[in-house]
Design an enzyme around this catalytic site. Structure first.
Site, PDB file in Angstrom:
ATOM      1  CE  LYS A  51     -17.609   9.698 -13.972  1.00 40.54           C
ATOM      2  NZ  LYS A  51     -17.341  11.057 -14.503  1.00 40.54           N
ATOM      3  CG  ASP A 109     -37.181   9.896  47.315  1.00 40.27           C
ATOM      4  OD1 ASP A 109     -37.951   8.929  47.488  1.00 40.27           O
ATOM      5  OD2 ASP A 109     -36.154   9.827  46.640  1.00 40.27           O
ATOM      6  CG  ASN A 126     -19.716  16.573 -19.147  1.00 40.21           C
ATOM      7  OD1 ASN A 126     -20.638  15.909 -18.666  1.00 40.21           O
ATOM      8  ND2 ASN A 126     -19.438  16.556 -20.445  1.00 40.21           N
ATOM      9  CE1 TYR A 170     -17.190   6.719 -15.866  1.00 36.03           C
ATOM     10  CE2 TYR A 170     -18.839   5.486 -14.632  1.00 36.03           C
ATOM     11  CZ  TYR A 170     -18.507   6.566 -15.424  1.00 36.03           C
ATOM     12  OH  TYR A 170     -19.461   7.479 -15.776  1.00 36.03           O
ATOM     13  N   GLY A 210     -29.285   9.435 -21.626  1.00 34.80           N
ATOM     14  CA  GLY A 210     -28.927   8.663 -22.809  1.00 34.80           C
ATOM     15  C   GLY A 210     -27.814   9.387 -23.538  1.00 34.80           C
TER      16      GLY A 210
HETATM   17  P1  NAI Z   1     -20.223  11.440 -23.862  1.00 35.17           P
HETATM   18  O1  NAI Z   1     -19.260  10.416 -24.309  1.00 35.17           O
HETATM   19  O2  NAI Z   1     -21.331  11.805 -24.794  1.00 35.17           O
HETATM   20  O3  NAI Z   1     -19.442  12.759 -23.509  1.00 35.17           O
HETATM   21  C1  NAI Z   1     -18.164  12.768 -22.993  1.00 35.17           C
HETATM   22  C2  NAI Z   1     -17.319  13.712 -23.829  1.00 35.17           C
HETATM   23  O4  NAI Z   1     -16.046  13.841 -23.239  1.00 35.17           O
HETATM   24  C3  NAI Z   1     -17.080  13.215 -25.237  1.00 35.17           C
HETATM   25  O5  NAI Z   1     -17.528  14.182 -26.151  1.00 35.17           O
HETATM   26  C4  NAI Z   1     -15.579  13.009 -25.300  1.00 35.17           C
HETATM   27  O6  NAI Z   1     -15.002  13.333 -26.584  1.00 35.17           O
HETATM   28  C5  NAI Z   1     -15.080  13.933 -24.233  1.00 35.17           C
HETATM   29  N1  NAI Z   1     -13.767  13.560 -23.738  1.00 35.17           N
HETATM   30  C6  NAI Z   1     -13.300  12.325 -23.452  1.00 35.17           C
HETATM   31  N2  NAI Z   1     -12.037  12.382 -23.014  1.00 35.17           N
HETATM   32  C7  NAI Z   1     -11.687  13.695 -22.992  1.00 35.17           C
HETATM   33  C8  NAI Z   1     -10.503  14.392 -22.616  1.00 35.17           C
HETATM   34  N3  NAI Z   1      -9.432  13.740 -22.171  1.00 35.17           N
HETATM   35  N4  NAI Z   1     -10.501  15.726 -22.721  1.00 35.17           N
HETATM   36  C9  NAI Z   1     -11.579  16.406 -23.187  1.00 35.17           C
HETATM   37  N5  NAI Z   1     -12.715  15.780 -23.576  1.00 35.17           N
HETATM   38  C10 NAI Z   1     -12.775  14.445 -23.468  1.00 35.17           C
HETATM   39  O7  NAI Z   1     -20.818  10.975 -22.477  1.00 35.17           O
HETATM   40  P2  NAI Z   1     -21.917  11.556 -21.503  1.00 35.17           P
HETATM   41  O8  NAI Z   1     -22.857  10.497 -21.192  1.00 35.17           O
HETATM   42  O9  NAI Z   1     -22.429  12.857 -21.929  1.00 35.17           O
HETATM   43  O10 NAI Z   1     -21.035  11.759 -20.170  1.00 35.17           O
HETATM   44  C11 NAI Z   1     -20.698  12.983 -19.606  1.00 35.17           C
HETATM   45  C12 NAI Z   1     -20.168  12.733 -18.230  1.00 35.17           C
HETATM   46  O11 NAI Z   1     -21.201  12.201 -17.422  1.00 35.17           O
HETATM   47  C13 NAI Z   1     -19.017  11.732 -18.145  1.00 35.17           C
HETATM   48  O12 NAI Z   1     -18.092  12.159 -17.196  1.00 35.17           O
HETATM   49  C14 NAI Z   1     -19.695  10.463 -17.722  1.00 35.17           C
HETATM   50  O13 NAI Z   1     -18.812   9.611 -17.059  1.00 35.17           O
HETATM   51  C15 NAI Z   1     -20.764  11.014 -16.798  1.00 35.17           C
HETATM   52  N6  NAI Z   1     -21.904  10.137 -16.559  1.00 35.17           N
HETATM   53  C16 NAI Z   1     -22.843   9.945 -17.548  1.00 35.17           C
HETATM   54  C17 NAI Z   1     -23.921   9.121 -17.296  1.00 35.17           C
HETATM   55  C18 NAI Z   1     -24.983   8.972 -18.296  1.00 35.17           C
HETATM   56  O14 NAI Z   1     -26.007   8.332 -17.954  1.00 35.17           O
HETATM   57  N7  NAI Z   1     -24.830   9.497 -19.483  1.00 35.17           N
HETATM   58  C19 NAI Z   1     -24.048   8.373 -16.037  1.00 35.17           C
HETATM   59  C20 NAI Z   1     -23.046   8.697 -15.063  1.00 35.17           C
HETATM   60  C21 NAI Z   1     -22.017   9.530 -15.377  1.00 35.17           C
END
Ligand code: NAI
Length: 735
Positions: free
Chosen positions: A166, A508, A97, A162, A195
């Site tokens: 993905k 036929d 994630n 990105y 969000g």
């Molecule tokens: P977020 O920024 O709240 O959570 C991501 C977390 O990953 C952060 O806490 C960050 O410190 C941690 N992180 C970043 N680099 C890291 C690393 N190298 N090692 C360990 N931890 C690391 O973002 P969110 O929205 O919760 O996103 C979660 C996932 O969902 C991500 O992969 C994001 O790309 C994906 N996503 C989210 C969407 C959304 O609408 N929120 C839409 C599409 C995808």
């Protein structure tokens, strides 16, 4: 029963905030021991802090849950898994994630922007998952989530780096689902919407607030539960809604013709058809995808004959509407017959008392009196002959331009020598071949409630093409080209001057076969023989040659009517035996013109080759190896099926004979089996190799990789499965 995660160890990466935090809390609440990983970086991947993970761990513990924190980057995949093992002794679930964003328009994307995104999302997920893989494999349980994004699925301005990462994760997940399936490791991908700090820069604040992460988490929990059997799937999830995605492929269009170069102009001219999603298919594996491409080879090979039809006329305005016509039923037709019709039909297809073998089909007092299997077309054709086609909406065609293109007949039991049969005829499909239309008519024939036979009539309507329909159909019983070797048997049989006059009495009544002036209107110098008459000749040639005239051995026949035959000409049937399938081609002996092509007869017989009934007569060394494999499957088949789970086919060539033998080892179904000759199922991988080289490989004298790269061993299908062959072949070096 509620879904519990008691006893399970779950790693959620990037769980210090946003979606990851929600997952961690939800898993812990249902009894899981959770490793809360978070580097504590900013949204662009800069900085580092242990606070994010610690806060979530504290939250979980405060509620009585079990959790430990891990502050490593996902780029140190091993360390994350080690935390799980150190704290809880195992790893069951990995939710990939963690994520960052470095949005830039493509032109301004720097190397660093690109690399960092790939490293955290794609490479990070790879490293964490690889570290967990063997543990999951050994315990025969694992659930993995990859987090993709709508930006990857659809593209999004400013997110080239990105999007690439993905969708890379989706590809990774698809393969892990395949490799993990036999270890109960499932891998699915989600594209969430919620969000979070990642979305607050692109979404209005009230949307960020209302698209809560808790509307996504339950989906992740379900996919990671032991009860969930889903794997290799992709879902969009957000706001409490979940949808599944899959690939769709247009029917497409062949833009190449036999013996002609393929050109970009042909691609341009067929563009609309290539991109038309009407009746799209949904291939779900590389095998399915590849199979349809490979099928094109034989379709192109056979295509020329239709367009070269001697009566081809200029295209006329067409009144065909497939959407209206397909699925329509013709009024059912009933035929009552006695031994007289069976005998008349046998005479019509050239049976004669000159041949003592034929008597069982010509004399109702014979102890084995039988009806010829191909009489099955006669009982069904009445439905069409009654003019039923003209009443079908959406089929406004010129009936003087109708030709019988192809025929398929399958019998479910031998035909009775008298009785009443009812046929139900449905328009299965209508195809646009450019120069004409093809109507596929499926007819099921019943005796009371019992299904006796199935026919597919393929009717070519000259000049009725160009209505914008599909060119091919998965409902069509496809003709097959014969093997590329001299025929195994040839039978020459004269027709008489009155063959058509006799055959037509079986029902036929088209004047084209008796009336010279009608034939002249169709462009023929004399009335022509019925295509189904030649069909009957060819079928009985096979029945005699390979089934000892036993009608109960007859299963099915397919032919394409390539050119007309004149009554009085001799038919030359060439046959190739491939297990229980007899490929055949019928020519006019006097002119050498092919009249039935792409044809085959399927016989009933023992398709399963046991070592006992293997003959040594083939003269192939590889037979002995397969006999031994057959014995081994008998002994340890179930075990091999578990280990291998695949179907392998071999085409063994010898002295230019291709193939001289065909073998299939089915280690996927039941307790495994060995088949000789053409295989009715689908092989995952097919090898073509000479008898000599096969022996060199099994004796360990020739390295299979080398054989492959030097072209001695050809592989079609899922080449990766070749590795599993070792399990089957390794002990044969001792032979
Ligand atoms: P977020 O920024 O709240 O959570 C991501 C977390 O990953 C952060 O806490 C960050 O410190 C941690 N992180 C970043 N680099 C890291 C690393 N190298 N090692 C360990 N931890 C690391 O973002 P969110 O929205 O919760 O996103 C979660 C996932 O969902 C991500 O992969 C994001 O790309 C994906 N996503 C989210 C969407 C959304 O609408 N929120 C839409 C599409 C995808």
């Amino acid at each position: 029963m509620s879904l519990s995660f008691e006893g399970r160890v779950v790693l959620v990466t990037g769980a210090g905030g946003g979606l990851g935090r929600e997952y961690a809390l939800a898993f812990a609440e249902r009894g899981a021991s959770v490793v809360v990983n978070d580097l504590g970086a900013d949204t662009k991947g800069g900085g580092k802090s242990s606070a994010a993970a610690d806060n979530v761990v504290e939250e979980i513990r405060a509620k009585g849950g079990k959790a430990v924190a891990n502050y490593d980057s996902v780029e140190d995949g091993e360390k994350l898994i080690q935390s799980a093992l150190d704290a809880f002794g195992r790893i069951d679930v990995v939710v990939n994630n963690a994520g960052i964003l470095r949005d830039r328009s493509f032109a301004r994307t720097s190397d660093l922007d690109w690399d960092l995104i790939q490293r955290v999302h794609l490479r990070g997920s790879f490293l964490v998952t690889r570290a967990a893989w063997n543990h999951m494999k050994n315990q025969k349980f694992g659930r993995i989530i990859m987090t993709a994004s709508a930006a990857g699925i659809y593209g999004n301005f400013g997110q080239a780096n990105y999007s690439a990462a993905k969708l890379g994760m989706l590809g990774l997940a698809n393969t892990l689902a395949i490799e993990g399936s036999k270890y109960n490791i499932h891998c699915n991908t989600i594209a969430p919407v919620a969000g979070s700090r990642l979305t607050e820069t692109v979404m209005p604040p009230d949307l960020v607030a209302s698209l809560k992460p808790e509307y996504v988490a339950p989906m992740v929990l379900w996919l990671c539960h032991e009860q969930c059997q889903e794997s290799g799937a992709l879902f969009e999830v957000g706001a409490g809604w979940i949808g599944k995605l899959r690939w769709e492929r247009s029917q497409g269009c062949i833009v190449r013709q036999k013996n002609q170069p393929m050109t970009p102009e042909a691609v341009r001219d067929q563009w609309d058809k290539i991109c038309d999603f009407t009746d799209a298919t949904k291939p779900a594996s590389v095998q399915e995808s590849l199979q349809s491409v490979v099928d094109v080879l034989s379709r192109v090979e056979l295509e020329e004959e239709v367009s070269a039809n001697p009566t081809a006329a200029a295209a006329s305005a067409s009144g065909i509407n497939p959407t209206e016509a397909v699925g329509q039923k013709l009024p059912p037709s009933t035929v009552t017959f006695t031994h007289t019709q069976c005998i008349l039909y046998a005479l019509g297809v050239g049976m004669s008392t000159k041949d003592p073998d034929h008597l069982r089909f010509l004399y109702e007092g014979h102890e084995d009196f039988s009806c010829l299997p191909t009489f099955g077309v006669i009982t069904s054709q009445a439905a069409m002959m009654d003019g039923g086609l003209s009443s079908i909406p959406g089929l406004n065609i010129d009936f003087t331009q109708v030709l019988h293109g192809e025929q398929y007949l399958e019998l479910y039991k031998p035909l009775p020598t008298s009785g009443t049969l009812t046929s139900e005829c449905t328009i299965a499909d209508v195809l646009d071949k450019g120069s004409g239309a093809v109507i596929l008519l499926d007819a099921n024939t019943y005796s009371g409630d019992e299904l006796i036979c199935y026919n597919q009539f393929s009717v070519f309507v000259v000049g009725a093409g160009g209505f914008g329909g599909r060119r091919t159909s998965e409902k069509a019983k496809a003709p097959l080209p014969p093997p590329k070797r001299a025929p195994d048997a040839v039978v020459i049989d004269p027709t008489t001057r009155d063959q058509a006059a006799l055959y037509r009495l079986s029902g036929d009544w088209n004047p084209l076969h008796i009336d010279p002036s009608f034939a002249a209107m169709g462009g023929f110098k004399a009335p022509i023989l019925h295509g189904l008459c030649s069909f009957g000749f060819a079928a009985r040639h096979v029945l005699k040659q390979y089934a000892d005239n036993d009608p109960s051995r007859f299963k099915a026949i397919k032919v394409r009517f390539a050119k007309p035959v004149m009554p009085g000409q001799s038919l030359q049937t060439e046959m190739w035996k491939e297990g229980n399938r007899i490929h055949l081609r019928c020519k006019v002996k006097e002119t050498d013109v092919v009249v039935l092509s792409g044809a085959y007869v399927d016989l009933h017989g023992t398709s399963e080759a046991s070592p006992e009934n293997l003959t040594q007569g083939g003269g192939l060394q590889s037979e002995l190896v397969f006999a031994e494999i057959g014995r081994r499957i008998k002994d340890t088949g179930s075990e091999l099926v578990k280990k291998v789970n695949a179907v392998f086919s071999w085409e063994i060539t010898k002295a230019g004979k291709n193939p001289a033998a065909q073998w299939t080892i089915d280690l996927k179904n039941g307790s495994g089996s060995l088949h000789r000759g053409p295989y009715s199922g689908k092989a995952d991988v097919t090898f073509t190799v000479s008898d000599e080289d096969f022996m060199e490989v099994v004796q360990g004298k020739l390295n299979p990789q080398k054989a492959f790269f030097s072209g001695k061993l050809k592989v079609r299908g899922n080449i990766m499965l070749s590795q599993k062959l070792e399990v089957i072949l390794k002990d044969y070096a001792k032979l």
